[in-house]
Write an enzyme that holds these catalytic residues in place. Structure first.
Site, PDB file in Angstrom:
ATOM      1  N   ASP A   1     -10.711   3.958  -1.021  1.00 51.21           N
ATOM      2  CA  ASP A   1     -11.309   2.953  -0.135  1.00 51.21           C
ATOM      3  C   ASP A   1     -12.830   2.899  -0.262  1.00 51.21           C
ATOM      4  O   ASP A   1     -13.493   3.925  -0.334  1.00 51.21           O
ATOM      5  CB  ASP A   1     -10.963   3.264   1.324  1.00 51.21           C
ATOM      6  CG  ASP A   1      -9.516   2.947   1.626  1.00 51.21           C
ATOM      7  OD1 ASP A   1      -8.736   2.782   0.670  1.00 51.21           O
ATOM      8  OD2 ASP A   1      -9.171   2.878   2.807  1.00 51.21           O
TER       9      ASP A   1
ATOM     10  N   ASP B   1       0.829  -1.210   0.000  1.00 50.29           N
ATOM     11  CA  ASP B   1       0.000   0.000   0.000  1.00 50.29           C
ATOM     12  C   ASP B   1       0.866   1.263   0.000  1.00 50.29           C
ATOM     13  O   ASP B   1       1.625   1.506   0.948  1.00 50.29           O
ATOM     14  CB  ASP B   1      -0.886  -0.069   1.259  1.00 50.29           C
ATOM     15  CG  ASP B   1      -1.994   0.952   1.259  1.00 50.29           C
ATOM     16  OD1 ASP B   1      -2.047   1.768   0.322  1.00 50.29           O
ATOM     17  OD2 ASP B   1      -2.799   0.927   2.208  1.00 50.29           O
TER      18      ASP B   1
HETATM   19  C1  GAL Z   1      -5.559   2.218   2.947  1.00 52.88           C
HETATM   20  C2  GAL Z   1      -6.020   1.061   2.089  1.00 52.88           C
HETATM   21  C3  GAL Z   1      -6.969   0.231   2.918  1.00 52.88           C
HETATM   22  C4  GAL Z   1      -6.237  -0.270   4.147  1.00 52.88           C
HETATM   23  C5  GAL Z   1      -5.614   0.885   4.921  1.00 52.88           C
HETATM   24  C6  GAL Z   1      -4.714   0.409   6.059  1.00 52.88           C
HETATM   25  O1  GAL Z   1      -4.697   3.013   2.199  1.00 52.88           O
HETATM   26  O2  GAL Z   1      -6.641   1.547   0.926  1.00 52.88           O
HETATM   27  O3  GAL Z   1      -7.478  -0.835   2.155  1.00 52.88           O
HETATM   28  O4  GAL Z   1      -5.260  -1.187   3.742  1.00 52.88           O
HETATM   29  O5  GAL Z   1      -4.859   1.729   4.070  1.00 52.88           O
HETATM   30  O6  GAL Z   1      -4.145   1.454   6.765  1.00 52.88           O
END
Ligand code: GAL
Length: 735
Positions: free
Chosen positions: A551, A487
């Site tokens: 998200d 990520d």
């Molecule tokens: C976001 C991601 C989510 C989750 C989150 C964790 O950037 O899109 O799916 O993984 O971070 O902090």
């Protein structure tokens, strides 16, 4: 059954609330941040208006992050105060605000939620908290019988921004606020729908409770009741509302408090089950094709339903592989680059089933979209070893594993605060034994996934892999990891001003190389929200899947905005290369300690699963499986629907028809047939007719209903179907 005028009931309840509320559906709006904008005297007449129940991105401020102000002008009649029972407390309801807000009334600050970048401790979001500010009616800033201005300073730290989720209003706290109405929806066959009224104040409350149950498709009455209710201080009143689990029904309940005539109400469509249970005879499900690299350990659990015990065998199993006949787990190593064709056989006392499995030994993994679970949409950063095991155990016990659900993926929140002296990463206290967890999952037929960021920190503020990519890949391999979600997060700070394509690809190349050096297969999931059209270059960094959006949340708005916009990536989906519109939002979700049932209606959930399967999306359950209700389980265990997602051809559905109300998506399947999703985006049920011609299909097509698993017959020139509001008809055509 007779027709009833349900509208009458709804009309009365909205009428009452509009008498007591000052509704604020729009505001004056400006991006930027100037302190004088809090003042009542500031002239905002030149500012544009904005709707207050929808993020600003959808109203002409695409991609805007940072500060903006909303200003509401309204008259505050003294009669509002004088006609209310308590007369002392004014409520300012501002729905939800993404991310931080500071609220002023006539220039005086009355509240704040979340923390601005300039506040001590820095920015923190409160996007998911409801904003409800209460003021004494004697508050000196209030101007009774005059014009008032509420000014809201908002800071959006990323993603959607602004006021959303409901229409803001101002009203008086009243007797009715002492009563809460809870509708518990039956979650299993033995459970009951129960409406409960709770009296939270030290005063007896009298009122009338009306309950109407209707079929929302036809507006026909299923049952209704009216009851005088006496609610003793601190007491509850409960009533059961029986409805068949296969019946599509809406419960509308209104409780009208006698003294003030004010009411509270609820209106919910009950989950209804469409799919028949699997037969007692064996049926083999799950992926028909498996990708593996030469020499990597192979691990494949045959997914099969049918009365237990099941016995698993295989014909043409290569000598290097072995099959555990009791568990159906195939293990071993294949070194030669080629396709191995195996016939799986599952037997029980009722019969047997046979199916082909192809193992393609080469460079590409995830030849069908990964299916399993991820901790984020339920537990957020509060994920722990126990919670992962509880969902894994439930995935097995409830039989999801028999339908091909395999991966158990830990998202953010597992990492220790510091690296070990040798720079290797460690898990925090919530995960005392990662290797042990991996062994346990593998021993139970499951696969193990993990999460990190190419930046120094993850999105949740935990340690990322920056400058330790190889160390981390080695650790994952030692723990038995099968899947990595990687990520972007704080890598933005490393990339700095470099906005070139190469700059965006770079960290993913680094981790690709680190993963490729490992002696096991690790599916590589890119998470960078679709930046730089990741679907165009994801294969170069050997990504098996890539997020195409920000998200997801458990709302229709979020689901439909994401799901129905997956058009430009269509051509890029293929075996081992999947567009990922984010994880599933059915069941008990919450992104933290406190879970709630998904806010999607049952029809929206049918749309969600149908659309994701048509899109060949990775299917990652995002709820606490140990609390999964019968409806959600049914939704996730329809093998014909799952087979659309897992179809070995690996095509993504194409949007063929898109009007304001109806969309038709069509996916080519390996056997030459098509999966067709007919979606109703409108607020009411619709009859929809599609011409084969418009879909490029010839006359006389056989149609099979995938949710009901039922042949519907042969249709000459067109196919007509009734589609629920926000719902879907999902069929297989031809074949
Ligand atoms: C976001 C991601 C989510 C989750 C989150 C964790 O950037 O899109 O799916 O993984 O971070 O902090």
């Amino acid at each position: 059954m007779r027709k009833i005028f349900i509208l009458t009931l709804l009309f009365i309840s909205t009428q009452v609330s509009s008498q007591q509320d000052i509704s604020l559906p729009t505001a004056k709006f400006k991006t930027g941040d100037i302190p004088a904008w809090s003042q009542a005297s500031f002239d905002d007449s030149q500012w544009p208006s904005i709707k207050t129940n929808t993020p600003w991105e959808q109203q002409g401020y695409a991609d805007y992050n940072g500060f903006a102000w909303y200003r509401f002008h309204f008259k505050l009649p003294a009669s509002l105060r004088d006609n209310s029972y308590w007369k002392d407390s004014l409520r300012i309801f501002l729905a939800k605000i993404d991310d931080v807000d500071e609220v002023f009334i006539n220039g005086v600050k009355i509240g704040q939620k979340g923390s601005f970048p300039e506040n001590s401790g820095g920015y923190s979001t409160a996007w998911n908290e409801t904003r409800e500010y209460h003021l004494s009616t004697k508050h000196p800033a209030l101007q009774w019988d005059k014009d008032n201005v509420i000014a809201v300073r908002v800071y959006d730290g990323g993603g959607a921004g602004g006021i959303f989720s409901a229409i803001p209003f101002v009203n008086m706290m009243d007797l009715i606020d002492g009563v809460k109405m809870n509708l518990h929806i039956a979650s299993t066959r033995d459970d009951k729908n129960t409406l409960t009224l709770v009296n939270n104040i030290q005063k007896k409350i009298y009122g009338k409770l009306s309950i109407v149950v209707t079929d929302p498709g036809t507006d026909t009455l299923i049952t209704q009741s009216k009851k005088d209710v006496e609610l003793v201080a601190g007491n509850n009143f409960s009533i059961n509302i029986p409805v068949e689990s296969s019946q599509r029904a809406t419960i509308s309940a209104v409780f009208r408090e006698q003294q003030t005539g004010k009411s509270i109400n609820t209106n919910q469509t009950l989950p209804y089950i469409l799919t028949p249970p699997p037969p007692a005879t064996p049926r083999i499900n799950g992926a028909k094709v498996l990708g593996a690299r030469p020499g990597s350990p192979i691990y494949y659990k045959i997914a099969a339903t049918g009365e237990k015990p099941l016995h698993y065998t295989a014909e043409n199993l290569p000598a290097e592989l072995s099959l555990d006949r009791k568990t159906g787990i195939i293990t071993g190593k294949l070194t030669e680059r080629k396709d191995y064709h195996i016939k799986l056989v599952v037997i029980n006392t009722k019969g047997n089933d046979k199916r082909d499995l192809t193992i393609k030994v080469g460079d590409v993994l995830a030849l069908t979209p990964p299916m399993g679970w991820n901790s984020w949409n339920c537990w957020g950063l509060s994920v722990s070893d126990e919670k992962v095991k509880a969902s894994a155990q439930a995935l097995i016990d409830k039989g999801l594993i028999d339908h091909g659900w395999t991966f158990m993926n830990i998202d953010d929140g597992w990492e220790a605060e510091k690296r070990q002296p040798d720079n290797m990463i460690a898990a925090n206290k919530k995960f005392p034994d990662m290797k042990g967890l991996g062994d346990w999952l593998h021993g139970n037929g499951l696969k193990f996934g993990i999460y990190s960021s190419p930046g120094p920190r993850t999105c949740g503020g935990y340690l990322g892999s920056y400058k330790n990519e190889l160390n981390d890949a080695i650790t994952y391999s030692n723990w038995g990891i099968d899947y990595l979600k990687y990520d972007w997060c704080s890598y933005g700070n490393i990339a700095g001003k470099d906005t070139s394509l190469a700059g965006y690809e770079k960290p993913y190349f680094v981790m690709r190389d680190a993963l490729q050096k490992q002696p096991r297969d690790i599916v590589f999931s890119l998470c960078q929200y679709g930046m730089k059209d990741v679907w165009k270059w994801g294969p170069e960094v050997n990504g098996n899947l890539w997020r195409t959006t920000g998200d997801i949340e458990d709302t229709w708005q979020s689901l439909s905005n994401i799901g129905f916009h997956q058009t430009k990536q269509f051509a890029y989906a293929k075996p081992g290369r999947w567009n990922d519109p984010d994880m599933l939002i059915v069941g008990q979700v919450g992104w933290g300690e406190n879970l709630h049932p998904t806010r999607l209606t049952p029809d929206e959930q049918y749309t969600h699963i149908s659309l994701w399967c048509l899109l060949s999306a990775p299917l990652l359950i995002g709820c606490d499986i140990s609390k999964m209700d019968d409806f959600t389980l049914n939704l996730l265990t329809n093998d014909e629907v799952i087979a659309v997602d897992q179809d070995p051809l690996g095509k993504q559905a194409q949007q063929i028809i898109a009007t304001d109300n109806v969309q038709v998506w069509m996916k080519e399947l390996e056997d030459g047939s098509k999966a067709l999703g007919i979606f109703n985006l409108s607020g009411h049920d619709l009859s929809v007719s599609v011409n084969w011609n418009d879909l490029g299909l010839h006359a006389n097509q056989k149609v099979h209903d995938l949710w009901r698993q039922k042949d519907l017959g042969s249709f000459k020139d067109s196919f007509s179907t009734k589609v629920a509001s926000h719902g879907v008809t999902l069929v297989k055509v031809g074949g």
